[in-house]
Design a protein around this motif. Structure first.
Motif: not given
Ligand code: GDP
Length: 423
Positions: A26-52
């Motif tokens: 998502v992070d990679v594709l998000a460089t070229d969009v206007d909005a990112v949208v989550r549609y389900q779940g809650g804090a049971n998700a855990g995304h990790t991303v490294y920037i640098g």
């Protein structure tokens, strides 16, 4: 990096049991969009991303929130945990907080939901192995039509005059009478004070963005094998992480989404209980778990590990009306001469090439393993034989190959194309 001009909206879903590395894609594709949208779940998700080399962990907020100028939308299908959401909001720059939009129809997870979940898991003959964050009971409350929504708590006087009475009734109905009412009032007040400007009718917002030609990126949490309807029920999550969840979770027509990217690791993992036909055990499993760092972002629990499962992937491809794969964590298998892949199962002596529909059958499966070509060090060229084999076996091409955990470690194929630096 640019999405094809004709491709206005894209959806990213997990194809396994979660933790596929969706956050990074998502992070990679998000460089070229206007909005990112989550549609389900809650804090049971855990995304990790490294920037640098900086690690960012987000639980409610979509990864796009870390990009300048993008709206981060939390759809009505989500259930939001006030303290956790506030913690996340306070961990990002104020400029990014201003770009968050929260559906007034999203439900709120309250302390009594956690108490109910704990009670159920403790008493259950077959515990599900949930994250105990109150997500399931919050969805139960939603479908039982006794849920509390973000729009409610933004109404003047609701928290003070209505909430305690409602919670007293609900908690009694669910066997945890009076649990956490004062706490609920306190945390809902904090939420209202901090985020009232962000709460809005997000369905209307998405319609407007669409009609203005803006690009939307939808992001599923967990994985589709945990789908409440089509996953390995009852060992599933309480929402629809598959592409099918986009409609009810946002109010946006899925017909408008041109491309669905499914994220899969080059092997498989699962957290919690439930069937996992390609699971491996013992030293082989320990080594893979360690090499892949397979310990939960949210819970720290060791993940169960296994091989890539082609019949399960074909099922996931069908369920999500999939257009392409994003293949992650292949670098974990760097240097393996061959890669074990499950291409079918044996059930009572009979050979199956499809993921069974019945949970009873899934539990009795014995995997059939083939050895596929390995690679030296992961890159688009050395992965080609494996990628072609995957395409042949599933009918789905790979559009994104993640070659490491960092944002810039990625190879992009059609229909997404690389342009310049991906920083
Ligand atoms: P998500 O919930 O699907 O976003 O997955 P998680 O964030 O729980 O787990 C994915 C983990 O894998 C994170 O620690 C990522 O930084 C990491 N990751 C993502 N893609 C890759 C990859 O291609 N290689 C390696 N080694 N790690 C990756």
């Amino acid at each position: 990096m640019e999405l094809e001009k004709s491709m206005q909206h894209v959806c990213v879903v997990g194809l396994n049991w979660g933790d596929e590395g969706k956050g990074k894609i998502v992070d990679v594709l998000a460089t070229d969009v206007d909005a990112v949208v989550r549609y389900q779940g809650g804090a049971n998700a855990g995304h990790t991303v490294y920037i640098g080399d900086v690690r960012h962990v987000l639980h409610h907020l979509p990864m796009g929130v870390l990009h300048q100028g993008i709206l981060a939308v939390l759809g009505n299908g989500m259930v939001l945990e006030p303290l956790k959401l506030l913690e996340e909001v306070n961990s990002i720059p104020e400029e990014a907080v201003q770009r968050i939009r929260i559906s007034d129809r999203a439900h709120v997870v309250l302390p009594y939901h956690c108490a109910v979940e704990k009670l159920h898991e403790e008493r259950a003959e077959r515990p599900i192995g949930t994250t105990l964050r109150g997500i399931g009971p919050a969805y139960q409350a939603k479908y039982g039509r006794i849920g509390i929504r973000m729009g409610d708590i933004m109404e003047p006087g609701f928290i003070e005059d209505v909430l305690p009475k409602r919670l007293a009734e609900h908690s009694e109905m669910l066997g945890v009478a009076g649990e956490g009412i004062d706490e609920a009032v306190r945390i809902c007040t904090q939420l209202r004070d901090r985020l009232s400007q962000q709460v809005t009718d997000t369905r209307r917002l998405l319609q407007r963005l669409d009609s203005e030609g803006k690009k939307l990126l939808f992001e599923g949490a967990q994985g589709c094998m945990l789908d409440i309807d089509f996953g390995t029920y009852p060992f599933v999550t309480s929402s629809s992480p598959s592409f099918l969840g986009v409609g009810p979770g946002t109010g946006f027509s899925p017909r408008k989404i041109e491309h669905v990217v499914g994220v899969t690791k080059a092997y498989c993992t699962r957290v919690g209980e439930g069937p996992f036909p390609s699971e491996i055990h013992g030293e082989e499993a320990d080594a893979l778990r360690k090499a892949g760092g397979e310990f939960g972002t949210t819970t720290g629990r060791p993940r169960r590990v296994g091989w890539l499962d082609i019949p399960a992937l074909c099922f996931a491809a069908e369920l999500n009306d999939l257009d392409s794969f994003a293949l992650t964590k292949a670098d974990v298998l760097d240097g393996w001469e061959t890669i074990p892949v499950v291409t079918g199962y044996r059930l009572d002596g009979e050979l199956l090439d499809k993921f069974p529909d019945s949970l009873t059958d899934v539990q009795g499966l014995e995997p059939v393993i083939e050895q596929w070509p390995g690679w030296g060090k992961v890159d688009a060229q050395s992965m080609q034989p494996f990628i072609e084999r995957l395409h042949q076996a599933t009918g789905i091409p790979v559009s994104i190959l993640s070659t490491g955990k960092r944002r810039d470690e990625v190879c992009i194929f059609e229909p997404f194309k690389a342009e310049g630096e991906l920083a």
